[in-house]
Design a protein around this motif. Structure first.
Motif, PDB file in Angstrom:
ATOM      1  N   GLU A 387       0.820  -1.220   0.000  1.00 36.63           N
ATOM      2  CA  GLU A 387       0.000   0.000   0.000  1.00 36.63           C
ATOM      3  C   GLU A 387       0.851   1.267   0.000  1.00 36.63           C
ATOM      4  O   GLU A 387       0.625   2.190  -0.788  1.00 36.63           O
ATOM      5  CB  GLU A 387      -0.937  -0.003   1.212  1.00 36.63           C
ATOM      6  CG  GLU A 387      -1.943   1.142   1.182  1.00 36.63           C
ATOM      7  CD  GLU A 387      -2.953   1.067   2.322  1.00 36.63           C
ATOM      8  OE1 GLU A 387      -3.691   2.041   2.496  1.00 36.63           O
ATOM      9  OE2 GLU A 387      -2.991   0.040   3.036  1.00 36.63           O
ATOM     10  N   THR A 388       1.867   1.336   0.886  1.00 34.61           N
ATOM     11  CA  THR A 388       2.676   2.557   0.955  1.00 34.61           C
ATOM     12  C   THR A 388       3.581   2.707  -0.271  1.00 34.61           C
ATOM     13  O   THR A 388       3.979   3.816  -0.620  1.00 34.61           O
ATOM     14  CB  THR A 388       3.544   2.565   2.233  1.00 34.61           C
ATOM     15  OG1 THR A 388       4.364   1.388   2.249  1.00 34.61           O
ATOM     16  CG2 THR A 388       2.685   2.583   3.471  1.00 34.61           C
ATOM     17  N   LYS A 391       1.220   4.161  -3.559  1.00 37.26           N
ATOM     18  CA  LYS A 391       0.758   5.556  -3.653  1.00 37.26           C
ATOM     19  C   LYS A 391       1.689   6.423  -4.498  1.00 37.26           C
ATOM     20  O   LYS A 391       1.240   7.051  -5.474  1.00 37.26           O
ATOM     21  CB  LYS A 391       0.581   6.136  -2.246  1.00 37.26           C
ATOM     22  CG  LYS A 391      -0.110   7.495  -2.208  1.00 37.26           C
ATOM     23  CD  LYS A 391      -0.421   7.883  -0.759  1.00 37.26           C
ATOM     24  CE  LYS A 391      -1.175   9.206  -0.698  1.00 37.26           C
ATOM     25  NZ  LYS A 391      -0.380  10.346  -1.147  1.00 37.26           N
ATOM     26  N   PRO A 392       2.994   6.498  -4.188  1.00 36.98           N
ATOM     27  CA  PRO A 392       3.868   7.319  -5.041  1.00 36.98           C
ATOM     28  C   PRO A 392       4.000   6.776  -6.465  1.00 36.98           C
ATOM     29  O   PRO A 392       4.267   7.537  -7.397  1.00 36.98           O
ATOM     30  CB  PRO A 392       5.216   7.292  -4.315  1.00 36.98           C
ATOM     31  CG  PRO A 392       5.155   6.122  -3.386  1.00 36.98           C
ATOM     32  CD  PRO A 392       3.727   5.944  -3.028  1.00 36.98           C
ATOM     33  N   SER A 393       3.799   5.474  -6.629  1.00 41.83           N
ATOM     34  CA  SER A 393       3.889   4.873  -7.962  1.00 41.83           C
ATOM     35  C   SER A 393       2.707   5.298  -8.824  1.00 41.83           C
ATOM     36  O   SER A 393       2.857   5.484 -10.047  1.00 41.83           O
ATOM     37  CB  SER A 393       3.943   3.348  -7.853  1.00 41.83           C
ATOM     38  OG  SER A 393       5.046   2.955  -7.063  1.00 41.83           O
ATOM     39  N   ILE A 394       1.550   5.447  -8.216  1.00 46.40           N
ATOM     40  CA  ILE A 394       0.377   5.953  -8.944  1.00 46.40           C
ATOM     41  C   ILE A 394       0.597   7.422  -9.298  1.00 46.40           C
ATOM     42  O   ILE A 394       0.325   7.858 -10.426  1.00 46.40           O
ATOM     43  CB  ILE A 394      -0.902   5.772  -8.089  1.00 46.40           C
ATOM     44  CG1 ILE A 394      -1.215   4.281  -7.926  1.00 46.40           C
ATOM     45  CG2 ILE A 394      -2.082   6.516  -8.709  1.00 46.40           C
ATOM     46  CD1 ILE A 394      -2.301   3.981  -6.907  1.00 46.40           C
ATOM     47  N   GLU A 395       1.113   8.185  -8.339  1.00 47.99           N
ATOM     48  CA  GLU A 395       1.327   9.623  -8.557  1.00 47.99           C
ATOM     49  C   GLU A 395       2.351   9.866  -9.674  1.00 47.99           C
ATOM     50  O   GLU A 395       2.224  10.832 -10.424  1.00 47.99           O
ATOM     51  CB  GLU A 395       1.809  10.278  -7.265  1.00 47.99           C
ATOM     52  CG  GLU A 395       0.724  10.371  -6.194  1.00 47.99           C
ATOM     53  CD  GLU A 395       1.267  10.867  -4.854  1.00 47.99           C
ATOM     54  OE1 GLU A 395       2.503  11.032  -4.746  1.00 47.99           O
ATOM     55  OE2 GLU A 395       0.449  11.077  -3.928  1.00 47.99           O
ATOM     56  N   GLU A 398       0.366   9.707 -12.759  1.00 51.35           N
ATOM     57  CA  GLU A 398      -0.606  10.815 -12.787  1.00 51.35           C
ATOM     58  C   GLU A 398       0.072  12.142 -13.131  1.00 51.35           C
ATOM     59  O   GLU A 398      -0.471  12.951 -13.877  1.00 51.35           O
ATOM     60  CB  GLU A 398      -1.306  10.932 -11.431  1.00 51.35           C
ATOM     61  CG  GLU A 398      -2.310   9.834 -11.159  1.00 51.35           C
ATOM     62  CD  GLU A 398      -2.926   9.918  -9.764  1.00 51.35           C
ATOM     63  OE1 GLU A 398      -4.054   9.427  -9.584  1.00 51.35           O
ATOM     64  OE2 GLU A 398      -2.262  10.463  -8.843  1.00 51.35           O
ATOM     65  N   ARG A 418      -4.703   0.463  -7.931  1.00 51.98           N
ATOM     66  CA  ARG A 418      -5.663   0.948  -6.929  1.00 51.98           C
ATOM     67  C   ARG A 418      -6.433  -0.193  -6.277  1.00 51.98           C
ATOM     68  O   ARG A 418      -7.308   0.046  -5.444  1.00 51.98           O
ATOM     69  CB  ARG A 418      -6.622   1.943  -7.585  1.00 51.98           C
ATOM     70  CG  ARG A 418      -5.933   3.269  -7.904  1.00 51.98           C
ATOM     71  CD  ARG A 418      -6.739   4.168  -8.796  1.00 51.98           C
ATOM     72  NE  ARG A 418      -6.024   5.429  -9.046  1.00 51.98           N
ATOM     73  CZ  ARG A 418      -6.225   6.205 -10.101  1.00 51.98           C
ATOM     74  NH1 ARG A 418      -7.114   5.864 -11.031  1.00 51.98           N
ATOM     75  NH2 ARG A 418      -5.531   7.320 -10.247  1.00 51.98           N
TER      76      ARG A 418
END
Length: 951
Positions: A387-388, A391-395, A398, A418
């Motif tokens: 999970e941690t 998050k930066p991998s999605i950003e 994006e 996600r």
């Protein structure tokens, strides 16, 4: 020495690759902006398949293009240790040669055997990479089990564990009962099958009944043997039929255990009875239901997928439960799951609890290596808490730090990222990165790179005995470090500073989650940056019908066979070898002999590469077409023959490189203009990763413009005794310079033929000394000079082409011999047409084989002629004396009559309902296609007859 008369790729490809490698042409130049690609590491056990060859062609095209553009390029090469595949291969080898198992040898001796195999036979796929022309830097070749990589893997594991991001837990995994290991989803092959759906009656406990008075609930399952591990029955909370039963119990048939009725949305009110059995320890969906409803985990299978004598009970933290009934019926103990299924169904039927059996179509998961049915099994494994990391991998995507090409694949990435589950990274194998975890006698775990380090790190006494974890890491874990570990991390090397982040990753969409996402997560965590700036996602190579290529289908093509050729008997043997089913083998043999009656002819690497590039569209499926491969082999021949023409007319002649007056013909100015446009188109297409557009633009220029038109247009100048030296010098210079530039444009896509021809042409164009010390690889990429785009010349040549094509069409329609000199009249055009006629009489006379061509001032006085229109211009060929009208009409009449008989025969066959119903669809379609072709041919003959009739 003159060029060989025919293009023979087998004579040039290996020679040039060996020369490039010996000259260290593939290493970074150390100059220019960095551009780097990491090869997706193929399995060390593997052979080059069509997907590899396709992918490697794309990467090599990019690297060669960027190298020519002056970038400091690195294409990092390496192989993956391929845990399961390699272990299985060596186990079979040891069994065949020594009659022993790995357990007979012991772990250390077996690992020695693996390294022995790797050192002797593990470079097969890298030899094949060389055959594809891959310009990887072999001096930097890496292996995911080499010392440096091993240190990187240990470092990552230990740091993630110390931060609480790696943990050990009892969770449900894909379990291979043959190999006795967890496997990833990518190693699971879902096969369609005809299965059965058993509907069982579960008696309600405590005298409870349903609203309609039944004393049981009906549940259905495709896996009856898992009934033994049921810990609940779920109904939908919105289902009014069972609202009163939630919280009540059923008595588990054959076992006698009371299990609760729970409410959960997983139960589909529209499906079956609306009740579902819940077996949390043996089904991934049920695991989640059990977790939500606090149902215990009850494992009833051994690692062999046989029934245990007593179930194992756990909570969701993996702690044993002792206050639950774990007894199982004695008669099932030790039975294989499928034998237990038969026995259990028979027992349910005997007890009157089998409600019905349905035949359904469903899928079964199989291990792609073992071929055994995969079982969801509760085992102790190591996991990454993602999970941690996610998050930066999605950003990163994006924000555009990483861009997907095509962009729509970002949606697939986001959908996975996600909805991530923790990642199982342990495998119950011997070959691989052994997990750096150590256990004392009480089972306490200590994570460190060695036992000594563990004692020091955790303050243990020196006499505390420590045993290393037997498991190894999933190969996707080590390959997740690929972009930075290959460049020397955890050391801060100059290569890491120069080439990371890498420029682009080339990969298939099927491993976006398994590899791409995990590289993004791990690189972001340990490098603080993205692993690559772009992800070019390509489709998967399938056969001409769009079917997946597989050994079981017998439709596999070997890229090396397409390059070197293979006889039909050898091809059949490759496709049917080791096939257990004789009938299937015969079917595959027949299909293969029908498709390739003479085997596969040699095509050469360049033709195969060009075919792949032409198929590199934005779609998810790439249908490989042998017809295209044949066409691009012809393209290589065309380029070869054109080059021979140029050399025959330029070698030993004044090509304008030493000065002197130069006069450019209209044709010269036109081809130079078209070259500038082609340079723009090819470069733009490569920048946009549209390899199909790049290859098509170059093909159109070489075949349709340079070869079919410009070479012909050069002849009237070169072969005209009245042409000036300046004009001849201008045409020779244009011939060699345009060809030399074209070869540079072609090089990233067709490296071998372009190098071979360039070595001969470059000295004539003033670009090399002619001693092979230079290579086309290090020449500058062509950059268009838009000031040399000559729209007037392009319009004039377009007019010229229109007139010539019109005359050629008349020849074809009137059945006039191609070499017969004709008189031609032009009329109804304007002053510009008249001027173009005067300027281009020489070209027209030579290329259209004309006796004379004149302007007709009075169209109404035109003689009886065959006519074609070019814009407002009419092109007339007077027919007087050219054909015998009556005999030509008679000939055409006989041809039409002959074709009418064939058409009637096919139409009669297709009108036969018996034939259409019983013949294979392919046979029927073949007849339909044949009919359409003959009807089209008849139409052409009829139009020709009608035109002659009115002359």
């Amino acid at each position: 020495m003159s060029m060989e008369k025919t293009y023979q790729p087998e004579h040039i490809e290996t020679r040039w690759y060996e020369r490039w490698e010996a000259d260290n042409r593939f290493a970074p130049s150390g100059e220019g902006a960095p551009f780097s690609i990491m090869i997706p590491p193929p399995n060390v056990t593997g052979s080059l398949h069509m997907g590899h060859a396709f992918q490697d062609t794309i990467m090599d095209t990019l690297i060669r293009w960027k190298r020519m553009q002056g970038y400091n390029t690195l294409w990092q090469v390496g192989t993956d240790h391929a845990g399961i595949a390699t272990q299985m291969l060596v186990e079979r080898k040891v069994a065949a040669e020594e009659g022993m198992t790995r357990h007979d040898l012991g772990r250390e001796a077996f690992i020695d055997k693996v390294w022995e195999w790797k050192n002797e036979s593990g470079d097969h796929i890298t030899r094949q990479l060389r055959r594809m022309g891959a310009s990887v830097d072999w001096t930097r070749e890496r292996f995911t089990m080499d010392d440096g990589f091993y240190k990187a893997v240990q470092e990552v594991f230990i740091r993630l564990h110390d931060e609480g991001l790696i943990y050990r837990g009892k969770r449900l995994v894909n379990w291979d009962p043959t190999l006795h290991t967890a496997i990833s989803d990518l190693e699971v092959e879902n096969r369609d099958q005809q299965g059965q759906f058993w509907h069982f009656r579960y008696p309600l406990a405590d005298g409870v009944t349903t609203d309609d008075g039944k004393s049981y609930l009906v549940v259905a399952t495709t896996r009856p043997e898992t009934l033994l591990g049921d810990t609940g029955v779920a109904v939908n909370p919105e289902d009014p039929r069972y609202a009163s039963l939630v919280g009540k119990f059923v008595e588990l048939p054959l076992v006698g255990r009371r299990i609760p009725i729970v409410a959960d949305e997983h139960a589909d009110m529209e499906k079956g009875s609306g009740c579902v059995k819940v077996t949390p320890a043996h089904d991934f969906n049920d695991y989640e239901v059990g977790k939500r409803c606090n149902l215990p985990l009850l494992n009833v299978f051994s690692q062999d997928a046989s029934i245990l004598s007593q179930a194992e009970a756990f909570d969701y933290q993996g702690r044993p439960l002792t206050d639950i009934d774990r007894d199982l019926p004695r008669k099932y103990a030790g039975l294989d799951r499928f034998a237990a299924r038969e026995t259990l169904v028979a027992d349910m039927e005997a007890a009157g609890l089998l409600d019905q059996v349905e035949t359904i179509s469903n899928t079964l998961p199989y291990g792609d290596r073992s071929g055994d049915v995969i079982e969801p099994l509760l085992t102790d494994q190591w996991f990454v808490a993602v999970e941690t990391l996610a998050k930066p991998s999605i950003e990163a995507v994006e924000k555009g730090d990483i861009q997907f090409v095509p962009k729509n694949y970002e949606n697939m990435y986001f959908a996975w990222m996600r909805d991530l589950q923790d990642w199982c990274i342990s495998r119950q194998l011997w070959w691989g990165h052994r997990i750096p975890a150590w256990y004392d006698a009480e089972g306490n775990v200590y994570v460190a790179s060695s036992a000594e380090e563990a004692r020091d790190k955790y303050g243990l006494a020196t006499d505390v005995a420590l045993t290393q974890d037997d498991d190894v890491l999933d190969t996707w874990f080590s390959s997740g470090l690929w972009t930075f570990a290959t460049l020397g991390w955890p050391e801060r090397t100059s290569e890491l500073d120069t080439f990371h982040p890498t420029s682009v990753l080339v990969t298939g969409f099927d491993i976006i989650f398994f590899w791409v996402a995990r590289m993004i997560m791990l690189t972001g965590k340990f490098m603080g940056e993205v692993p690559f700036k772009k992800v070019y996602v390509h489709g998967l190579v399938r056969d001409a019908q769009g079917q997946k290529m597989s050994k079981s289908k017998g439709n596999v093509l070997d890229p090396i066979d397409l390059i070197d050729g293979i006889d039909i008997d050898s091809l059949v043997a490759k496709r049917t070898g080791n096939m257990m089913q004789p009938q299937k083998a015969r079917q595959i043999e027949k299909a293969t002999r029908d498709e390739f009656p003479e085997g596969i002819e040699p095509h050469g690497t360049d033709a195969l590469r060009y075919t792949f590039l032409s198929l590199a569209t934005t779609g998810r499926d790439i249908k490989f077409d042998m017809g295209r491969l044949d066409g691009y082999r012809n393209f290589c021949n065309k380029l070869w023959n054109a080059s021979r023409y140029v050399l025959m007319n330029a070698e030993g002649q004044d090509c304008g490189t030493e000065g002197g007056d130069v006069e450019l013909s209209l044709a010269d100015r036109w081809i130079i203009s078209r070259l500038q446009r082609t340079e723009n188109q090819v470069t733009k297409a490569l920048e946009e990763y549209r390899f199909d557009h790049a290859s098509q633009s170059l093909y159109d220029f070489v075949w349709n413009e340079y070869c079919d038109w410009y070479l012909e247009l050069s002849k009237p100048v070169l072969w005209d005794d009245n042409a000036s030296d300046a004009a001849k010098r201008g045409t020779r210079r244009t011939l060699v310079r345009v060809l030399e530039t074209t070869l540079r444009l072609a090089h990233p896509m067709m490296p071998f033929i372009s190098e071979e021809i360039w070595q001969r042409v470059a000295p004539l164009a003033g670009r090399s000394r002619g001693d092979e010390s230079d290579s086309i690889m290090t020449q500058p990429w062509p950059v268009a000079d838009n000031d040399r785009i000559d729209e007037t010349a392009e319009r004039d040549i377009e007019w010229l082409q229109g007139v010539i094509v019109a005359i050629r069409n008349i020849r074809a329609e009137m059945n006039l011999a191609p070499g017969k000199p004709l008189d031609v009249l032009l009329s109804k055009g304007d002053g510009e047409d008249r001027q173009r006629l005067e300027d281009n009489r020489l070209f027209l006379a030579k290329l259209a084989k004309l006796e004379r061509i004149d302007w007709l001032d009075s169209p109404e006085q035109a003689p009886l002629s065959a006519t074609q229109v070019v814009g407002d211009l009419e092109v007339l060929v007077p027919m007087a004396g050219l054909i015998d009208k009556d005999s030509e009409l008679a000939r055409l009449g006989k041809e039409i009559e002959k074709q009418d008989k064939v058409i009637q025969g096919i139409e009669k066959k297709l009108a036969n309902d018996n034939f259409v119903a019983k013949a294979p669809e392919a046979v029927v379609q073949k007849e339909r296609d044949k009919l359409a072709d003959i009807q089209a041919s008849r139409q052409v003959l009829a139009e020709q007859r009608d035109k002659i009739a009115v002359l």
